[in-house]
Design a protein around this motif. Structure first.
Motif, PDB file in Angstrom:
ATOM      1  N   MET A   1       0.848  -1.175   0.000  1.00 14.68           N
ATOM      2  CA  MET A   1       0.000   0.000   0.000  1.00 14.68           C
ATOM      3  C   MET A   1       0.893   1.238   0.000  1.00 14.68           C
ATOM      4  N   SER A   2       0.531   2.186  -0.815  1.00 14.82           N
ATOM      5  CA  SER A   2       1.309   3.400  -0.980  1.00 14.82           C
ATOM      6  C   SER A   2       0.937   4.436   0.074  1.00 14.82           C
ATOM      7  N   THR A   3       1.911   5.263   0.422  1.00  9.55           N
ATOM      8  CA  THR A   3       1.621   6.389   1.307  1.00  9.55           C
ATOM      9  C   THR A   3       1.400   7.659   0.491  1.00  9.55           C
ATOM     10  N   ASP A   4       1.489   7.529  -0.842  1.00 13.54           N
ATOM     11  CA  ASP A   4       1.213   8.644  -1.740  1.00 13.54           C
ATOM     12  C   ASP A   4      -0.233   8.564  -2.202  1.00 13.54           C
ATOM     13  N   HIS A   5      -0.745   9.687  -2.635  1.00 12.94           N
ATOM     14  CA  HIS A   5      -2.101   9.709  -3.185  1.00 12.94           C
ATOM     15  C   HIS A   5      -2.021   9.271  -4.642  1.00 12.94           C
ATOM     16  N   THR A   6      -2.024   7.959  -4.843  1.00 12.85           N
ATOM     17  CA  THR A   6      -1.974   7.363  -6.174  1.00 12.85           C
ATOM     18  C   THR A   6      -2.993   6.232  -6.234  1.00 12.85           C
ATOM     19  N   PRO A   7      -3.509   5.943  -7.442  1.00 10.27           N
ATOM     20  CA  PRO A   7      -4.480   4.848  -7.546  1.00 10.27           C
ATOM     21  C   PRO A   7      -3.799   3.489  -7.422  1.00 10.27           C
ATOM     22  N   GLU A   8      -4.451   2.577  -6.709  1.00  9.14           N
ATOM     23  CA  GLU A   8      -3.963   1.203  -6.550  1.00  9.14           C
ATOM     24  C   GLU A   8      -5.127   0.258  -6.792  1.00  9.14           C
ATOM     25  N   ASN A   9      -4.847  -0.897  -7.365  1.00  9.33           N
ATOM     26  CA  ASN A   9      -5.890  -1.905  -7.544  1.00  9.33           C
ATOM     27  C   ASN A   9      -6.127  -2.605  -6.217  1.00  9.33           C
ATOM     28  N   TRP A  10      -7.358  -2.616  -5.775  1.00  6.13           N
ATOM     29  CA  TRP A  10      -7.740  -3.274  -4.529  1.00  6.13           C
ATOM     30  C   TRP A  10      -8.676  -4.428  -4.833  1.00  6.13           C
ATOM     31  N   PHE A  11      -8.704  -5.397  -3.919  1.00  6.65           N
ATOM     32  CA  PHE A  11      -9.525  -6.591  -4.078  1.00  6.65           C
ATOM     33  C   PHE A  11     -10.318  -6.830  -2.805  1.00  6.65           C
ATOM     34  N   HIS A  12     -11.463  -7.496  -2.955  1.00  2.00           N
ATOM     35  CA  HIS A  12     -12.303  -7.821  -1.804  1.00  2.00           C
ATOM     36  C   HIS A  12     -11.669  -8.936  -0.988  1.00  2.00           C
ATOM     37  N   GLU A  13     -12.042  -8.989   0.269  1.00  2.00           N
ATOM     38  CA  GLU A  13     -11.514  -9.975   1.201  1.00  2.00           C
ATOM     39  C   GLU A  13     -11.966 -11.381   0.810  1.00  2.00           C
ATOM     40  N   ALA A  14     -11.054 -12.334   0.963  1.00  2.00           N
ATOM     41  CA  ALA A  14     -11.360 -13.736   0.692  1.00  2.00           C
ATOM     42  C   ALA A  14     -12.470 -14.209   1.622  1.00  2.00           C
ATOM     43  N   GLY A  15     -13.382 -14.995   1.059  1.00  2.00           N
ATOM     44  CA  GLY A  15     -14.467 -15.537   1.862  1.00  2.00           C
ATOM     45  C   GLY A  15     -15.628 -14.586   2.050  1.00  2.00           C
ATOM     46  N   GLY A  16     -15.519 -13.366   1.557  1.00  2.00           N
ATOM     47  CA  GLY A  16     -16.598 -12.386   1.697  1.00  2.00           C
ATOM     48  C   GLY A  16     -17.662 -12.578   0.633  1.00  2.00           C
ATOM     49  N   ASP A  17     -18.606 -11.654   0.586  1.00  2.00           N
ATOM     50  CA  ASP A  17     -19.720 -11.738  -0.361  1.00  2.00           C
ATOM     51  C   ASP A  17     -19.271 -11.731  -1.813  1.00  2.00           C
ATOM     52  N   HIS A  18     -18.152 -11.085  -2.124  1.00  2.00           N
ATOM     53  CA  HIS A  18     -17.689 -10.955  -3.500  1.00  2.00           C
ATOM     54  C   HIS A  18     -16.761 -12.095  -3.925  1.00  2.00           C
ATOM     55  N   CYS A  19     -16.345 -12.917  -3.008  1.00  2.00           N
ATOM     56  CA  CYS A  19     -15.411 -14.021  -3.279  1.00  2.00           C
ATOM     57  C   CYS A  19     -16.201 -15.272  -3.649  1.00  2.00           C
ATOM     58  N   PRO A  20     -15.976 -15.816  -4.855  1.00  2.00           N
ATOM     59  CA  PRO A  20     -16.739 -16.998  -5.270  1.00  2.00           C
ATOM     60  C   PRO A  20     -16.214 -18.311  -4.675  1.00  2.00           C
ATOM     61  N   HIS A  21     -15.140 -18.279  -3.908  1.00  2.00           N
ATOM     62  CA  HIS A  21     -14.501 -19.504  -3.432  1.00  2.00           C
ATOM     63  C   HIS A  21     -14.827 -19.884  -1.998  1.00  2.00           C
ATOM     64  N   GLY A  22     -15.488 -19.030  -1.283  1.00  2.00           N
ATOM     65  CA  GLY A  22     -15.835 -19.339   0.098  1.00  2.00           C
ATOM     66  C   GLY A  22     -14.700 -19.048   1.062  1.00  2.00           C
ATOM     67  N   ALA A  23     -14.935 -19.407   2.306  1.00  2.00           N
ATOM     68  CA  ALA A  23     -13.968 -19.134   3.372  1.00  2.00           C
ATOM     69  C   ALA A  23     -12.711 -19.989   3.224  1.00  2.00           C
ATOM     70  N   GLU A  24     -11.651 -19.547   3.870  1.00  2.00           N
ATOM     71  CA  GLU A  24     -10.381 -20.277   3.840  1.00  2.00           C
ATOM     72  C   GLU A  24     -10.555 -21.645   4.506  1.00  2.00           C
ATOM     73  N   PRO A  25     -10.143 -22.720   3.828  1.00  2.00           N
ATOM     74  CA  PRO A  25     -10.214 -24.050   4.440  1.00  2.00           C
ATOM     75  C   PRO A  25      -9.357 -24.117   5.700  1.00  2.00           C
ATOM     76  N   ALA A  26      -9.816 -24.849   6.686  1.00  2.00           N
ATOM     77  CA  ALA A  26      -9.126 -24.924   7.973  1.00  2.00           C
ATOM     78  C   ALA A  26      -7.794 -25.662   7.869  1.00  2.00           C
ATOM     79  N   ASP A  27      -7.729 -26.717   7.061  1.00  2.00           N
ATOM     80  CA  ASP A  27      -6.521 -27.547   6.966  1.00  2.00           C
ATOM     81  C   ASP A  27      -5.608 -27.010   5.872  1.00  2.00           C
ATOM     82  N   ARG A  28      -4.543 -26.315   6.255  1.00  3.40           N
ATOM     83  CA  ARG A  28      -3.610 -25.742   5.283  1.00  3.40           C
ATOM     84  C   ARG A  28      -2.708 -26.786   4.625  1.00  3.40           C
ATOM     85  N   ASN A  29      -2.775 -27.992   5.061  1.00  6.87           N
ATOM     86  CA  ASN A  29      -1.968 -29.074   4.479  1.00  6.87           C
ATOM     87  C   ASN A  29      -2.830 -29.991   3.623  1.00  6.87           C
TER      88      ASN A  29
END
Length: 164
Positions: A1-29
């Motif tokens: 994230m920049s500390t300058d006033h410049t445009p940056e591409n942002w994305f919605h949080e994983a598992g939220g309403d906009h994420c088609p994949h659902g919440a993070e699986p519990a087992d990372r292995n």
């Protein structure tokens, strides 16, 4: 994230309403987590974001200051036209800007809050915002102090040519 006033591409949080994949699986292995991880990555805010759920361009400096995503359009420090960033006057050109009352611009309008007084996250504008055509040559230049510049409507520009 920049500390300058410049445009940056942002994305919605994983598992939220906009994420088609659902919440993070519990087992990372697991294979399920590996497949999920192909579409997500960490962010400077220490949350996973979904790379298939763009939120649009945001201002890094404003977002850092307010603790939430601030759209590039809502950044009060962004240059409004190329010549405004250099401080030079422009030709008399029609440009379209968003306008609203000060209460709305400062996100203090009642539409930014629930009935309980909680701020509605992700809400960028209210119904009071509208678009207005202004003259880039007649309107005041934005200032570094964050003050809102005076603008001249395109229809009131005495130097404009009679184009639609």
């Amino acid at each position: 994230m920049s500390t300058d006033h410049t445009p940056e591409n942002w994305f919605h949080e994983a598992g939220g309403d906009h994420c088609p994949h659902g919440a993070e699986p519990a087992d990372r292995n697991s294979e399920v987590w590996d497949l999920w991880a192909e579409h997500h990555t960490g962010s400077p805010q220490d949350v996973y974001i979904c790379l298939e759920a763009p939120a649009g361009q945001c201002c890094g400096a404003c977002s850092e200051e307010f603790g939430e995503a601030v759209s590039w359009e809502a950044c009060r420090e962004r240059p409004r036209t190329a010549s405004h960033s250099t401080g030079e006057r422009t030709e008399h050109e029609r440009i379209t800007v968003q306008v609203a009352g000060l209460e709305c611009l400062e996100r203090e309008c009642e539409e930014f809050f629930t009935d309980d007084g909680d701020e509605i996250t992700g809400k960028e504008t209210c119904s009071h915002f509208s678009e207005m055509d202004i003259c880039s040559g007649c309107s005041e230049q934005p200032t570094a102090s964050g003050e809102f510049p005076a603008v001249v409507a395109w229809t009131d520009c005495a130097a404009r040519t009679l184009t639609p």
